[in-house]
Design a protein around this motif. Structure first.
Motif, short mmCIF file in Angstrom:
data_model
loop_
_atom_site.label_atom_id
_atom_site.label_comp_id
_atom_site.label_asym_id
_atom_site.label_seq_id
_atom_site.Cartn_x
_atom_site.Cartn_y
_atom_site.Cartn_z
N ILE A 1 0.58 7.64 -6.33
CA ILE A 1 1.89 7.00 -6.11
C ILE A 1 1.63 5.70 -5.36
N ALA A 2 1.91 4.58 -6.01
CA ALA A 2 1.65 3.27 -5.42
C ALA A 2 2.93 2.69 -4.83
N ASP B 1 11.92 -6.42 -1.80
CA ASP B 1 12.22 -5.11 -2.36
C ASP B 1 10.98 -4.24 -2.37
N SER B 2 11.17 -2.96 -2.08
CA SER B 2 10.07 -2.02 -2.26
C SER B 2 10.23 -1.35 -3.61
N SER B 3 9.13 -1.06 -4.25
CA SER B 3 9.11 -0.35 -5.52
C SER B 3 7.97 0.66 -5.49
N VAL B 4 8.11 1.69 -6.32
CA VAL B 4 7.13 2.76 -6.35
C VAL B 4 6.71 2.97 -7.80
N ALA C 1 3.86 -10.64 -4.44
CA ALA C 1 3.93 -9.18 -4.49
C ALA C 1 2.73 -8.62 -3.74
N VAL C 2 2.91 -7.46 -3.12
CA VAL C 2 1.82 -6.82 -2.38
C VAL C 2 1.84 -5.32 -2.68
N VAL C 3 0.67 -4.79 -3.05
CA VAL C 3 0.51 -3.33 -3.11
C VAL C 3 0.10 -2.91 -1.70
N VAL C 4 0.97 -2.21 -1.01
CA VAL C 4 0.70 -1.91 0.39
C VAL C 4 -0.16 -0.66 0.57
N GLY C 5 0.06 0.35 -0.26
CA GLY C 5 -0.73 1.57 -0.10
C GLY C 5 -0.49 2.54 -1.23
N ILE D 1 -4.03 -0.22 1.00
CA ILE D 1 -4.52 -1.17 -0.02
C ILE D 1 -4.39 -2.62 0.50
N GLY D 2 -3.17 -3.10 0.69
CA GLY D 2 -2.96 -4.46 1.20
C GLY D 2 -3.42 -5.57 0.27
N SER D 3 -3.25 -5.39 -1.04
CA SER D 3 -3.67 -6.41 -2.01
C SER D 3 -2.49 -7.24 -2.47
N GLY D 4 -2.65 -8.55 -2.40
CA GLY D 4 -1.59 -9.45 -2.85
C GLY D 4 -1.72 -9.81 -4.31
#
Length: 192
Positions: free
Chosen positions: A106-107, A43-46, A155-159, A173-176
């Motif tokens: 906005i993450a 799932d994507s979340s913002v 979970a990953v913060v992609v950008g 970002i690319g942080s797990g």
């Protein structure tokens, strides 16, 4: 032609694309190396963040069960439960000029639904990416392919899109994270 980013790289979005107001943030992924016999639902979340990097309320957490935020300036277009097929698995529309001033960042994140119960993690996910398109003409402006750096993360913060003066910039970002969506929600200042 899209600008291809590496982890940690930042790029101007609106300064390099004058007049850009409406964008689509597309997120995609494939599952691999998984034969556990259960569904694999990403799932994507913002998260809409203030100057302190926190959500002001639950309304600032936009996902498949709360598809609109920022007074309608941010819209999640819905859940893809399988990740099958080509192209973006999920998309988020953003009207940059309508985002309230109180929102500074906005993450964009991707999490695995029920990861711990199903013994799933990002080591079983490949070809993850985030890209930004102009909603007006469909042109791909920015693309960040995350690579295969993950193992036990759920979970990953992609950008992140963030304000820089009067402009918007994007950071790859690319942080797990371990702990899935609940750890992200806590880190962004909300109670689960």
């Amino acid at each position: 032609m899209a600008i291809s980013l590496a982890k940690g790289q930042k790029v101007d979005l609106t300064k390099s694309n004058p007049g850009l107001t409406n964008i689509i943030v597309g997120l995609g992924w494939d599952t691999n190396k998984y034969d556990g016999g259960q569904d694999f639902d990403l799932d994507s979340s913002v998260f809409l963040l203030n100057a302190d990097g926190k959500c002001s309320s639950e309304a600032d957490f936009v996902f498949y069960n709360n598809t609109k935020g920022a007074n309608g300036a941010v819209e999640h277009t819905g859940d893809n439960r399988t990740g099958e097929g080509d192209g973006d698995d999920e998309q988020v529309k953003v009207n940059l000029t309508s985002v309230p001033e109180s929102i500074q960042k906005i993450a964009f994140t991707i999490t695995i639904h029920d990861a711990e119960t199903r013994s799933q993690n990002f080591g079983q996910v490949s070809n993850s990416y985030v890209r930004i398109l102009s909603e007006t003409n469909g042109e791909e402006l920015i693309r960040y392919d995350l690579g295969e750096d993950f193992s036990i993360e759920t979970a990953v913060v992609v950008g992140e899109l963030y304000r820089h003066g009067a402009e918007w910039k994007f950071s790859a970002i690319g942080s797990g994270y371990q702990g899935g969506l609940s750890s992200l929600v806590s880190d962004y200042g909300l109670n689960v």
